[in-house]
Design a protein around this motif. Structure first.
Motif, PDB file in Angstrom:
ATOM      1  N   LEU A   1     -11.169 -19.147 -16.101  1.00 25.31           N
ATOM      2  CA  LEU A   1     -11.893 -20.063 -15.211  1.00 25.31           C
ATOM      3  C   LEU A   1     -13.381 -19.891 -15.467  1.00 25.31           C
ATOM      4  O   LEU A   1     -13.898 -18.771 -15.446  1.00 25.31           O
ATOM      5  N   THR A   2     -14.074 -21.000 -15.754  1.00 28.19           N
ATOM      6  CA  THR A   2     -15.524 -20.961 -15.984  1.00 28.19           C
ATOM      7  C   THR A   2     -16.218 -21.937 -15.046  1.00 28.19           C
ATOM      8  O   THR A   2     -15.668 -22.979 -14.702  1.00 28.19           O
TER       9      THR A   2
ATOM     10  N   HIS B   1      -4.491 -15.141 -12.280  1.00 28.58           N
ATOM     11  CA  HIS B   1      -4.861 -14.171 -13.302  1.00 28.58           C
ATOM     12  C   HIS B   1      -3.950 -12.956 -13.265  1.00 28.58           C
ATOM     13  O   HIS B   1      -3.617 -12.378 -14.311  1.00 28.58           O
ATOM     14  N   VAL B   2      -3.541 -12.530 -12.085  1.00 30.94           N
ATOM     15  CA  VAL B   2      -2.597 -11.410 -11.988  1.00 30.94           C
ATOM     16  C   VAL B   2      -1.270 -11.794 -12.614  1.00 30.94           C
ATOM     17  O   VAL B   2      -0.618 -10.995 -13.298  1.00 30.94           O
ATOM     18  N   ARG B   3      -0.853 -13.034 -12.393  1.00 28.73           N
ATOM     19  CA  ARG B   3       0.452 -13.473 -12.902  1.00 28.73           C
ATOM     20  C   ARG B   3       0.437 -13.708 -14.416  1.00 28.73           C
ATOM     21  O   ARG B   3       1.341 -13.295 -15.133  1.00 28.73           O
TER      22      ARG B   3
ATOM     23  N   ASP C   1       0.831  -1.202   0.000  1.00 30.38           N
ATOM     24  CA  ASP C   1       0.000   0.000   0.000  1.00 30.38           C
ATOM     25  C   ASP C   1       0.862   1.245   0.000  1.00 30.38           C
ATOM     26  O   ASP C   1       0.562   2.243  -0.691  1.00 30.38           O
ATOM     27  N   GLU C   2       1.952   1.198   0.800  1.00 31.22           N
ATOM     28  CA  GLU C   2       2.845   2.357   0.862  1.00 31.22           C
ATOM     29  C   GLU C   2       3.547   2.575  -0.471  1.00 31.22           C
ATOM     30  O   GLU C   2       3.773   3.713  -0.881  1.00 31.22           O
ATOM     31  N   GLU C   3       3.912   1.486  -1.162  1.00 32.20           N
ATOM     32  CA  GLU C   3       4.631   1.596  -2.429  1.00 32.20           C
ATOM     33  C   GLU C   3       3.682   1.734  -3.629  1.00 32.20           C
ATOM     34  O   GLU C   3       4.125   1.831  -4.771  1.00 32.20           O
ATOM     35  N   LYS C   4       2.326   1.716  -3.350  1.00 34.12           N
ATOM     36  CA  LYS C   4       1.323   1.847  -4.405  1.00 34.12           C
ATOM     37  C   LYS C   4       1.531   0.794  -5.491  1.00 34.12           C
ATOM     38  O   LYS C   4       1.723   1.097  -6.681  1.00 34.12           O
ATOM     39  N   ALA C   5       1.498  -0.475  -5.072  1.00 36.65           N
ATOM     40  CA  ALA C   5       1.642  -1.620  -6.002  1.00 36.65           C
ATOM     41  C   ALA C   5       0.333  -2.397  -6.000  1.00 36.65           C
ATOM     42  O   ALA C   5       0.149  -3.331  -5.211  1.00 36.65           O
ATOM     43  N   PRO C   6      -0.647  -2.026  -6.858  1.00 33.26           N
ATOM     44  CA  PRO C   6      -1.973  -2.665  -6.813  1.00 33.26           C
ATOM     45  C   PRO C   6      -1.938  -4.153  -7.160  1.00 33.26           C
ATOM     46  O   PRO C   6      -2.677  -4.943  -6.607  1.00 33.26           O
ATOM     47  N   ARG C   7      -1.104  -4.563  -8.129  1.00 30.56           N
ATOM     48  CA  ARG C   7      -1.065  -5.987  -8.486  1.00 30.56           C
ATOM     49  C   ARG C   7      -0.522  -6.805  -7.332  1.00 30.56           C
ATOM     50  O   ARG C   7      -1.015  -7.904  -7.036  1.00 30.56           O
TER      51      ARG C   7
END
Length: 506
Positions: A373-374, A364-366, A318-324
């Motif tokens: 996925l269904t 999914h992020v990676r 959060d401090e480094e602003k890394a959303p992924r």
């Protein structure tokens, strides 16, 4: 008849009767064909020949009558010409139908037919000359032609035609008498063939009914036996020596044998119930040991210290602003929180679905759009009320992504299918991927590990699921199906655990 039934089987009798029936039917068809193509055709040919000669004679007579009654000094030449033309058309048309084949008619009729054709050829030439004179209006020359040539030729033509008709009728009379006699014989043969068809058809029906009656008795007795009633009367067959009699005897013997076996099983069940009481305490102790082993399998990784560490990493992201990074840490935290909180043996299916979605968020992020996925969940499944063992589906999904989708360059899709099998009181869960799949040797190796105690290495998730099923749900089953380049399918069969009111409605 008794010897026939004793020495020839029921199947042989039915086939023999069928063969005789079809033989009689073929005779009937052949006789009908012969009657139609030989007798009736000849009669039709004679009648047609009579009609053709008569019509030809009428055409000639109409011309000669018109010429004889015509007033040459003031008559209508155009009307006469039309009458003569109509008569010529009629005569020409019917002359072609007069039978003049020597192979079909007598010699006298053949000679007369030739005489008619020859005379008519000369007569037709004269009529053509008459038509030319009438067209030019030369009534005198036309009258002279009629009285000097056409009247004489026409007289001979009518004479030959009359003799031809009388000869054809005379010769046809004897032929008609012969054909009528043959027709009567054919009718007698048709009657015999029809009676044979009826007789053999009745024998076939009788044999089939004799077959169906004991079968019907056995069906009724089988239903009674299926309901546990072994006191039904034995099947009785009139002819005990044929196949149906042997089948009925075997059925009766089987019924009495099953009755004895059921009574023996009832005695054994009573003994086993007494033994069961003595084994109850031992089973309770064994269940305690199995629960301990289950807890060991579920706790191969202690996530407590990881969960605390992830909390620190989440704050740093959060401090480094890394959303992924935050998304990954949040999903992993949810997985660890579910692992720490899932001490119950059974959890709602909705929790398993939610934790799989969290797990997929990490992948999914990676890998982005390479992975999909269904879900295909049946409408009659209540996710919040249907209970399953905790962490029973997620290892299968992880295995599908790790070993099936990720090694594939273009990625792929993992499909999860969940539906109820109320007839068998089972829950069907299938995890399918369209990844790289495995060959037969690799599949056999993985299937072999499912029967071992999981330790470390590849496919530990599958081994863990299989081991937990053996401990938690003995009726549960895990099956694997795969082929190279066509993906892998893992199928779970779990006991269907639902609210009491829903189970009563099934």
């Amino acid at each position: 008849m008794h010897w026939f039934q004793r020495h020839i089987s029921l199947k042989g009798r039915i086939l023999l009767f069928f063969a005789a029936f079809f033989a009689a039917l073929l005779v009937q068809l052949y006789v009908n064909h012969y009657q139609s193509n030989v007798i009736l055709d000849q009669l039709d040919r004679q009648t047609g020949n009579f009609h053709s000669i008569s019509q030809f004679s009428s055409g000639i007579e109409s011309q000669l009558t018109a010429l004889e009654s015509f007033r040459w000094e003031n008559g209508d030449l155009t009307a006469l010409s039309q009458t003569l033309q109509s008569g010529s058309t009629t005569a020409d048309a019917w002359l072609r139908h007069i039978d003049g084949d020597l192979a079909e008619v007598g010699e006298e009729q053949y000679l007369l037919a030739q005489a008619v054709r020859t005379t008519y050829a000369n007569y037709d030439v004269l009529m053509d000359r008459m038509a030319a004179l009438l067209k030019t209006g030369d009534a005198i020359a036309a009258a002279s032609l009629y009285y000097t040539e056409i009247a004489v030729c026409g007289h001979y033509l009518q004479q030959y035609t009359g003799q031809l008709l009388q000869t054809a009728i005379s010769e046809g009379q004897s032929t008609y008498t012969l054909l009528s006699a043959q027709n009567e014989q054919i009718k007698a043969m048709q009657t015999v063939a029809s009676l044979l068809c009826l007789a053999f058809g009745a024998l076939v029906v009788y044999s089939v009914l004799r077959l169906l009656d004991p079968v019907q008795q056995m069906i009724v007795a089988s239903r009674a036996i299926g309901q546990g009633d072994f006191d039904t009367p034995d099947v009785v067959v009139a002819q005990a020596g044929d196949e149906i009699g042997q089948l009925a005897g075997a059925f009766n013997w089987m019924k009495h044998s099953m009755d004895r076996q059921v009574k023996t099983l009832q005695e054994k069940n009573e003994i086993e119930r007494q033994l069961h009481r003595r084994e109850t305490e031992a089973l309770e102790l064994q269940n305690t040991v199995e629960r301990a082993r289950l807890q060991h399998l579920r706790s191969q990784i202690d996530p407590h210290f990881l969960f605390n560490t992830l909390g620190v990493i989440l704050r740093v992201s959060d401090e480094e602003k890394a959303p992924r990074t935050r998304t990954l840490i949040t999903a992993l935290s949810q997985l660890l929180r579910y692992s720490l909180a899932s001490n119950d043996l059974q959890v709602p299916l909705s929790r398993e679905v939610r934790i799989i979605e969290e797990f997929f968020a990490i992948y999914h992020v990676r890998f982005g759009d390479r992975v999909h996925l269904t879900w295909h969940i049946a409408d009659d499944i209540d996710l919040t009320e249907t209970m399953v063992p905790s962490f029973i589906v997620q290892p299968l999904v992880e295995n599908a992504f790790k070993h099936g989708i990720i090694p594939r360059e273009t990625g792929g899709t993992v499909q999860i299918v969940i539906r109820r099998l109320p007839r068998y009181r089972l829950l069907y869960i299938a995890v399918r991927d369209d990844g790289v799949g495995m060959d037969r040797a690799a599949l056999q190796k993985v299937r072999g590990r499912l029967h071992e105690v999981p330790e470390t290495g590849e496919h530990i998730g599958l081994s863990n699921v299989a081991a937990r099923l053996r401990l938690l749900d003995p009726p549960g089953r895990l099956y694997l199906h795969t082929s190279p380049s066509h993906g892998t399918r893992a199928v779970l069969f779990l006991p269907l655990i639902e609210p009491e009111e829903e189970r009563d409605d099934v």
